[in-house]
Motif scaffolding. Structure first.
Motif, short mmCIF file in Angstrom:
data_model
loop_
_atom_site.label_atom_id
_atom_site.label_comp_id
_atom_site.label_asym_id
_atom_site.label_seq_id
_atom_site.Cartn_x
_atom_site.Cartn_y
_atom_site.Cartn_z
N GLU A 257 -5.42 8.47 -32.40
CA GLU A 257 -6.15 9.65 -32.46
C GLU A 257 -6.56 10.29 -33.65
OE1 GLU A 257 -5.33 12.34 -28.68
OE2 GLU A 257 -3.41 10.98 -28.93
N ARG A 258 -5.33 10.24 -34.63
CA ARG A 258 -5.76 10.64 -35.96
C ARG A 258 -5.16 9.68 -36.82
NH1 ARG A 258 -4.19 16.34 -39.09
NH2 ARG A 258 -5.26 16.11 -40.75
N LEU A 259 -5.78 9.44 -37.97
CA LEU A 259 -5.34 8.47 -38.79
C LEU A 259 -5.58 9.10 -40.36
CD1 LEU A 259 -4.92 5.45 -40.22
CD2 LEU A 259 -7.19 5.11 -39.72
N ARG A 260 -4.64 8.63 -41.16
CA ARG A 260 -4.93 8.85 -42.69
C ARG A 260 -4.69 7.57 -43.45
NH1 ARG A 260 -2.85 13.24 -47.53
NH2 ARG A 260 -4.77 12.95 -48.65
N ALA A 261 -5.51 7.21 -44.09
CA ALA A 261 -5.30 5.85 -44.71
C ALA A 261 -5.67 6.32 -46.20
CB ALA A 261 -6.36 4.82 -44.17
N ILE A 262 -4.61 5.93 -47.04
CA ILE A 262 -4.71 6.32 -48.79
C ILE A 262 -4.53 4.98 -49.44
CG2 ILE A 262 -3.68 8.45 -48.23
CD1 ILE A 262 -1.19 7.47 -49.41
N ALA A 263 -4.87 5.01 -50.49
CA ALA A 263 -4.85 3.91 -51.64
C ALA A 263 -4.24 4.40 -52.83
CB ALA A 263 -6.13 3.08 -52.01
N THR A 264 -3.49 3.82 -53.53
CA THR A 264 -2.96 4.44 -54.75
C THR A 264 -3.24 3.68 -56.06
OG1 THR A 264 -0.74 3.16 -54.39
CG2 THR A 264 -0.80 5.51 -53.42
N GLU A 265 -2.17 3.42 -56.94
CA GLU A 265 -2.45 2.84 -58.25
C GLU A 265 -3.52 1.77 -58.69
OE1 GLU A 265 -2.11 3.63 -62.50
OE2 GLU A 265 -1.47 4.91 -60.54
N ALA A 266 -3.53 0.82 -57.65
CA ALA A 266 -4.24 -0.58 -58.07
C ALA A 266 -5.64 -0.04 -58.11
CB ALA A 266 -4.17 -1.42 -57.03
N CYS A 267 -6.16 0.97 -57.09
CA CYS A 267 -7.40 1.43 -56.51
C CYS A 267 -7.83 2.55 -57.65
CB CYS A 267 -7.77 1.67 -55.31
SG CYS A 267 -7.37 0.48 -54.19
N ARG A 268 -6.94 3.20 -58.08
CA ARG A 268 -7.10 4.28 -59.24
C ARG A 268 -7.45 3.59 -60.44
NH1 ARG A 268 -2.47 7.41 -57.20
NH2 ARG A 268 -1.19 6.34 -58.33
N ARG A 269 -6.74 2.59 -60.71
CA ARG A 269 -7.10 1.79 -62.23
C ARG A 269 -8.05 0.63 -62.36
NH1 ARG A 269 -1.78 -0.56 -64.25
NH2 ARG A 269 -3.00 -1.20 -65.76
N ALA A 270 -8.45 -0.06 -61.06
CA ALA A 270 -9.35 -0.98 -61.07
C ALA A 270 -10.73 -0.81 -61.49
CB ALA A 270 -9.28 -1.86 -59.96
N ALA A 271 -11.16 -1.36 -62.49
CA ALA A 271 -12.69 -1.22 -62.67
C ALA A 271 -13.79 -1.34 -61.44
CB ALA A 271 -13.21 -2.00 -63.93
N ASN A 272 -13.10 -2.43 -60.47
CA ASN A 272 -13.91 -2.56 -59.48
C ASN A 272 -13.22 -2.08 -58.18
OD1 ASN A 272 -11.64 -4.26 -59.64
ND2 ASN A 272 -12.83 -6.22 -58.64
N GLY A 273 -12.77 -1.11 -58.30
CA GLY A 273 -11.98 -0.54 -57.31
C GLY A 273 -12.91 0.23 -56.17
N THR A 274 -14.01 0.90 -56.71
CA THR A 274 -14.92 1.39 -55.59
C THR A 274 -15.39 0.09 -55.04
OG1 THR A 274 -16.60 1.62 -57.26
CG2 THR A 274 -15.24 3.56 -57.04
N VAL A 275 -15.90 -0.88 -55.36
CA VAL A 275 -16.49 -1.95 -54.54
C VAL A 275 -15.53 -2.57 -53.63
CG1 VAL A 275 -17.52 -4.42 -55.09
CG2 VAL A 275 -17.89 -2.68 -56.98
#
Length: 366
Positions: A115-133
């Motif tokens: 019913e309730r979810l939180r999904a997080i990403a950390t350092e790899a997605c913070r640093r990667a140039a293609n993280g948003t992709v």
């Protein structure tokens, strides 16, 4: 399969026997809106997903008052940040592995009627140039909307998750969270009766076990290379205690060390000589300083095939665990702490606790 995979597979299997299947087309978040329409103010089933540089981890829990009971869990080493140190980008192979693991998480969310979810990403997605992709690909292929959190919030969630292990007789707590791409260090001060206390200082080191292993090597690590790792970590940590306050607290016996990571749970499993990883034997265990150093040396003296064959290390952690040992030893060199408390808990537990408390507070104010 790594140590947490073994433990969490067992939890998941127990959960499968307890809980019935969800509707086939049930969306991972449809339950939240349905509950709101029905006037249900506080959800019953929560989930926390943590995508790190090395691991993809999920906890599904039923609320029990202001706490929770885990009904399903998933952990897989995906090495999302593999090669990121040199290329600055997430590789196609790493993204493929990670999306496959996240698809498993989505199926579990549907099955458990979360019913309730939180999904997080950390350092790899913070640093990667293609993280948003990558995040957009995840959204398109799995339906998960991952939230990239700051290093400050990552540290906060980690120490909230570890709070039940803080010892009341020691008013100061040093929390060490060793990740794949970063390492979070937090100093908390607690008054008598406080569960968590106030944050005095935090620091995010721009390296973790994956980063150090890629810089220095992880398969065959000489004593000289291992020493270089320790020096790199100690130099990075000097700014955390410029006036020697933590040193004085440690010498006075007023400072406790809590470690949350695959490194510290692995050291605990190796020390106990477990034939397979057992969370109930490891979580909350105290390891003396001498035990940590002795076990660290034992792990370093194993060659790569022996580490890979060890039931509490495994092939997926065999080239990373030595780097983790260097981080732990650096902390013990800087501050003369007599023991380390092992926490097989952290970000996900912190997320679950925070979501439940927010919902209960909101319901009470309604």
């Amino acid at each position: 399969m790594d140590d947490s995979d073994l433990a969490e597979t067992a939890v998941a299997q127990q959960g499968e026997r307890r809980e019935g299947p969800g509707t086939a087309g049930h969306s991972a978040l449809a339950g939240a809106s349905a509950a709101a329409r029905a006037g249900q103010r506080v959800p019953s089933v929560y989930a926390a997903l943590d995508l790190g540089t090395n691991n993809c981890r999920l906890l599904v829990a039923r609320r029990a008052g202001d706490s929770f009971r885990v009904v399903d869990a998933f952990s897989r080493i995906v090495r999302l940040g593999e090669g990121l140190e040199t290329s600055g980008r997430l590789s196609e192979a790493a993204m493929d592995r990670t999306v496959a693991a996240l698809a498993v998480c989505t199926r579990k969310l549907r099955y458990r009627r979360v019913e309730r979810l939180r999904a997080i990403a950390t350092e790899a997605c913070r640093r990667a140039a293609n993280g948003t992709v990558f995040l957009e690909r995840v959204r398109q292929e799995t339906g998960l909307d991952l939230e990239v959190i700051s290093t400050a919030e990552e540290a906060e969630l980690a120490y909230h998750g570890c709070a039940p292990l803080f010892e009341p007789e020691r008013p100061h707590v040093l929390v060490l969270d060793i990740g794949g791409g970063s390492t979070e260090v937090c100093w908390l001060e607690r008054d008598q009766g406080e569960a968590i206390g106030r944050l005095r200082r935090s620091l995010s080191l721009p390296f973790g076990v994956v980063t150090l292993a890629e810089r220095h090597g992880g398969r065959d690590v000489s004593e000289l290379v291992y020493r270089r790792m320790i020096v790199q970590v100690t130099e990075a940590l000097h700014s955390f205690d410029p006036k020697g306050e933590l040193l004085a607290l440690a010498q006075a016996g007023a400072l406790q060390l809590v470690g949350t990571s695959g490194t510290v749970t692995t050291l605990a499993g190796v020390h106990l000589d477990l034939p397979r990883y057992q969370r109930d034997r490891v979580d909350g265990l105290h390891l003396s300083r001498e035990t940590v150093l002795r076990t660290s040396r034992l792990v370093r003296e194993l060659d790569f095939p022996a580490r890979a064959a060890h039931p509490c290390i495994g092939i997926q952690r065999a080239d990373l665990v030595v780097a983790g040992c260097a981080i732990v030893e650096a902390v013990l060199e800087l501050w003369p702490l007599t023991r380390l408390r092992v926490a097989d808990r952290g970000l996900r537990e912190g997320m679950l606790t925070r979501m439940i408390h927010e919902d209960l507070s909101r319901a009470g104010a309604a």
